[in-house]
Design an enzyme around this catalytic site. Structure first.
Site, PDB file in Angstrom:
ATOM      1  N   SER A 131       1.950  -4.681  -8.438  1.00  0.00           N
ATOM      2  CA  SER A 131       2.895  -3.778  -9.098  1.00  0.00           C
ATOM      3  C   SER A 131       3.018  -4.094 -10.586  1.00  0.00           C
ATOM      4  CB  SER A 131       4.262  -3.877  -8.424  1.00  0.00           C
ATOM      5  OG  SER A 131       5.140  -2.931  -8.952  1.00  0.00           O
ATOM      6  N   TRP A 180      -0.002  -2.790 -12.297  1.00  0.00           N
ATOM      7  CA  TRP A 180       0.106  -1.344 -12.309  1.00  0.00           C
ATOM      8  C   TRP A 180       0.982  -0.881 -13.483  1.00  0.00           C
ATOM      9  CZ3 TRP A 180       1.710   1.625  -7.269  1.00  0.00           C
ATOM     10  CH2 TRP A 180       1.798   2.979  -7.531  1.00  0.00           C
ATOM     11  N   HIS A 181       2.058  -1.602 -13.750  1.00  0.00           N
ATOM     12  CA  HIS A 181       2.940  -1.226 -14.852  1.00  0.00           C
ATOM     13  C   HIS A 181       2.301  -1.500 -16.214  1.00  0.00           C
ATOM     14  CE1 HIS A 181       6.055  -0.935 -11.786  1.00  0.00           C
ATOM     15  NE2 HIS A 181       6.791  -0.310 -12.675  1.00  0.00           N
ATOM     16  N   GLY A 182       1.448  -2.495 -16.283  1.00  0.00           N
ATOM     17  CA  GLY A 182       0.781  -2.814 -17.542  1.00  0.00           C
ATOM     18  C   GLY A 182       0.624  -4.310 -17.696  1.00  0.00           C
TER      19      GLY A 182
END
Length: 198
Positions: free
Chosen positions: A89, A92-94
């Site tokens: 996660s 995924w956010h950066g």
């Protein structure tokens, strides 16, 4: 206050999808595409329940496509599966340090909440007063730990995130770790068994 921008954008997009006819879950319910429950987030009694109310669709995707695939058949999921899911996660956010800080801390946050939930469950029938005290403690710790852990997410960079955590001497991290260690060392009492009558 910073969560309000997420609530607004998720509820706005949910409204647009409902107006388009999407999101009908049957039986008069239009919550199929709901992505947050703001009241439930703010009044959450356990960190373990938090993913059920925040960024719901992403949480479901992570659960089905990452978390459940990391659990070997016949075994119970543990801390490492949660940590790996949270790291996915974060990526995924950066690739910012603040995201990695938040999501790795959140796995500890979830684990500590599960320990408190197991204790509360064990005392629910044995001593409701103790169970209620554990629920109250878990609620307070959920608010404190969530707000503490989320600050690096908002600040994004390494230095501000570490500065914020060090300004409180990492006490919430130590508290979460202490709860996890206590949960591993001291098991909750077993539920009283019902005696069979002859």
């Amino acid at each position: 206050v910073s969560r309000c921008k997420y609530y607004f954008s998720w509820k706005l997009s949910e409204s647009a999808l409902i107006f388009c006819g999407f999101g009908y879950a049957g039986e008069g319910k239009w919550d199929r595409i709901s992505n947050c429950h703001p009241i439930s987030v703010e009044l959450c009694t356990s960190g373990a329940k938090f993913p059920d109310h925040w960024n719901i669709q992403t949480s479901l995707w992570l659960r089905y496509y990452v978390y459940e695939r990391l659990v070997k058949p016949g075994t119970k999921p543990g801390f490492w599966q949660v940590l790996m899911t949270q790291l996915v996660s974060a990526i995924w956010h950066g690739l910012y340090p603040g995201y990695l800080f938040f999501f790795s801390s959140s796995s500890l946050f979830f684990e500590a909440a599960k320990v408190l939930f197991r204790w509360e469950k064990a005392y629910r029938t044995r001593s409701p007063a103790v169970a209620n005290a554990i629920v109250a403690l878990n609620t307070v710790l959920t608010v404190v730990n969530l707000n503490y852990s989320a600050l690096p997410f908002l600040l994004v960079d390494w230095a501000p995130g570490i500065h914020v955590w060090s300004s409180v001497s990492y006490i919430p991290h130590m508290e979460m770790l202490a709860i996890c260690i206590l949960g591993a060392v001291v098991k909750p009492p077993k539920a009283p068994s019902a005696k069979k009558s002859a």
